[in-house]
Design an enzyme around this catalytic site. Structure first.
Site, short mmCIF file in Angstrom:
data_model
loop_
_atom_site.label_atom_id
_atom_site.label_comp_id
_atom_site.label_asym_id
_atom_site.label_seq_id
_atom_site.Cartn_x
_atom_site.Cartn_y
_atom_site.Cartn_z
N ARG A 116 28.51 25.37 -15.99
CA ARG A 116 27.48 26.32 -16.37
C ARG A 116 28.06 27.44 -16.82
O ARG A 116 28.71 28.22 -16.07
CB ARG A 116 26.20 26.53 -15.51
CG ARG A 116 25.28 27.36 -16.05
CD ARG A 116 24.18 27.56 -15.23
NE ARG A 116 23.30 26.43 -15.39
CZ ARG A 116 21.82 26.49 -15.01
NH1 ARG A 116 21.38 27.40 -14.71
NH2 ARG A 116 21.25 25.09 -15.35
N HIS A 143 22.02 21.72 -23.10
CA HIS A 143 21.67 21.36 -21.72
C HIS A 143 21.27 20.05 -21.57
O HIS A 143 20.12 19.53 -21.37
CB HIS A 143 20.42 22.22 -21.15
CG HIS A 143 20.17 22.20 -19.88
ND1 HIS A 143 21.06 21.82 -18.79
CD2 HIS A 143 19.29 23.00 -19.11
CE1 HIS A 143 20.58 22.12 -17.63
NE2 HIS A 143 19.81 22.94 -17.85
N GLN A 146 19.27 18.46 -18.54
CA GLN A 146 18.12 18.87 -18.58
C GLN A 146 17.25 17.69 -19.38
O GLN A 146 16.21 16.99 -19.18
CB GLN A 146 17.73 20.07 -19.26
CG GLN A 146 16.33 20.60 -19.19
CD GLN A 146 15.42 20.88 -17.87
OE1 GLN A 146 15.96 21.48 -17.05
NE2 GLN A 146 14.49 20.05 -17.69
N ASP A 238 9.81 26.81 -22.88
CA ASP A 238 10.94 27.14 -22.38
C ASP A 238 10.91 28.86 -22.36
O ASP A 238 10.25 29.26 -23.37
CB ASP A 238 12.26 26.50 -22.89
CG ASP A 238 13.38 26.98 -22.10
OD1 ASP A 238 13.61 27.71 -21.11
OD2 ASP A 238 14.56 26.82 -22.87
N CYS A 278 11.15 23.31 -18.49
CA CYS A 278 12.49 23.00 -18.06
C CYS A 278 12.74 23.97 -16.60
O CYS A 278 13.18 23.41 -15.78
CB CYS A 278 13.68 23.32 -18.78
SG CYS A 278 13.67 24.85 -19.49
N ARG A 306 15.19 15.78 -12.31
CA ARG A 306 16.78 16.20 -12.35
C ARG A 306 17.52 15.39 -11.48
O ARG A 306 18.77 14.91 -11.54
CB ARG A 306 16.95 17.79 -12.25
CG ARG A 306 16.16 18.44 -13.23
CD ARG A 306 16.91 18.56 -14.68
NE ARG A 306 18.06 18.76 -14.64
CZ ARG A 306 18.71 19.87 -14.45
NH1 ARG A 306 17.85 21.08 -14.70
NH2 ARG A 306 19.98 20.07 -14.63
N1 CP Z 1 16.07 23.94 -15.55
C1 CP Z 1 17.20 24.46 -15.05
O1 CP Z 1 18.39 24.01 -15.58
O2 CP Z 1 16.97 25.09 -14.09
P1 CP Z 1 18.10 25.92 -13.14
O3 CP Z 1 18.54 26.98 -14.15
O4 CP Z 1 17.47 26.60 -11.92
O5 CP Z 1 19.27 25.01 -12.84
N1 NVA Z 2 16.70 27.94 -22.10
C1 NVA Z 2 17.01 28.69 -20.86
C2 NVA Z 2 16.96 27.17 -19.89
C3 NVA Z 2 17.17 27.67 -18.43
C4 NVA Z 2 17.33 26.41 -17.66
C5 NVA Z 2 18.22 29.35 -20.58
O1 NVA Z 2 19.26 29.00 -21.18
O2 NVA Z 2 18.31 30.42 -19.69
#
Ligand code: CP
Ligand code: NVA
Length: 322
Positions: A116, A143, A146, A238, A278, A306
């Site tokens: 990440r 993502h 997700q 989101d 999400c 997930r």
């Molecule tokens: N939706 C999601 O990826 O959540 P986190 O950022 O908590 O991993």
């Molecule tokens: N779009 C959001 C998703 C978090 C899971 C971000 O990137 O922060």
């Protein structure tokens, strides 16, 4: 990426950096494995077979996470393996050593990497340099894990995906990009209502449109949220400001003010429309608590999935033959 291609196990050793890395039938393969694992886990919260026995996963997190980190780590443990969390401070790539050297080292220590980070190119470079599978656990551009869980959830709830209408309300962001790619490949009609200036990447839209055309779906972009949700089966919310964009919070809050998923917007879609997010949610901003905690919400089923979907993915990428 690693290993020699095996036609009976097409995902073995593969990377997942973009949602477009999986062909539509490969997505269905992950879903089938996830479905089996979810049913098995529902009975005793244990798995009789441990297809990831003593497999190891390095989890590189340069951004906060609850769902992604815990579901990958819990999934590995539940299937017989283990996961090691590494933060930006631990590893210091680009500062302490190069991404290429991190990849080369991890490739000799563990069986797979999840990453990440903000810049998508870092995940791409890591995958190119590592000789083990690398899975994108979120970049600012995509993502994919997700989106796999999201479309799996739609499949659980609605059965057939072809022709289903999902209206994403807000930013043409990472979550939208991956959802459009996975959804279009399964024949879903993906709509986005975004404020001017917050459109998705045209290259992703072109790819998703091609996938939609080949699989019976559609991709539709609009600015008016009311028009986008009209006739939709699902509304998707989101955050207005994604991780790494915090300096733009004030500007974005003003730009997205009319893009809240609330009861009034859901009412346009109709009484049976469901709502996804999400998470993490900013209650009172992109979604109201009334909707999030109300009968339309499938948000926590989506979040639970997930775990099951990533287990399916890990078994397909890393698992021992059944
Ligand atoms: N939706 C999601 O990826 O959540 P986190 O950022 O908590 O991993
Ligand atoms: N779009 C959001 C998703 C978090 C899971 C971000 O990137 O922060």
């Amino acid at each position: 990426m690693s290993g020699t291609p095996d036609p009976t196990r097409p995902l073995r050793g593969r990377d997942l950096i973009s949602a477009a890395d999986l062909a539509p039938d490969e997505v269905r393969r992950v879903f089938a494995t996830a479905e089996r694992l979810k049913a098995e886990f529902a009975v005793t919260r244990r798995h009789a077979q441990l297809p990831l026995l003593r497999r190891t996963l390095a989890m590189l997190f340069e951004r906060p996470s609850l769902r992604t980190r815990v579901t990958f780590e819990a999934g590995m443990i539940q299937l017989g393996g283990g996961a090691i969390q590494l933060t930006a401070g631990n590893v210091g790539w680009g500062v302490r050593e190069s991404v290429a050297d991190v990849a080369r080292n991890l490739g000799s220590f563990v069986d797979a990497i999840i990453v990440r980070t903000g810049p998508h190119e870092v995940a791409v470079e890591l995958a190119a340099r590592a000789d083990i599978p690398v899975i994108n656990a979120l970049t600012l551009h995509e993502h994919p894990c997700q989106a796999l869980a999201d479309v799996f959830t739609l499949h659980e709830i609605f059965g057939s995906l072809r022709g289903l209408v999902v209206a994403f309300v807000g930013d043409g962001n990472n979550v939208f990009h991956s959802l459009a790619l996975i959804g279009a490949g399964q024949g879903v009609e993906i709509r986005l209502a975004h404020p001017p200036g917050y459109a998705p990447d045209p290259a992703v839209v072109a790819r998703a449109t091609a996938l939609a055309e080949a699989n019976g779906g559609r991709v539709v972009l609009a600015n008016d949220p009311r028009a986008a949700v009209d006739g939709a089966d699902v509304l998707y919310a989101d955050a207005w400001t994604s991780m790494g964009q915090e300096a733009e919070t004030e500007v974005r809050s003003a730009a997205f003010a009319a893009y809240q998923v609330n009861e009034a917007l859901c009412a346009i879609a109709g009484p049976d429309a469901r709502v996804m997010h999400c998470l993490p949610a900013h209650r009172g901003e992109e979604i109201t608590s009334e909707v999030m905690d109300g009968p339309r919400s499938i948000i926590f089923q989506q979040s639970e999935n997930r775990l099951h979907v990533q287990k399916g993915l890990l078994v397909e990428v890393l698992g021992d033959p059944a």
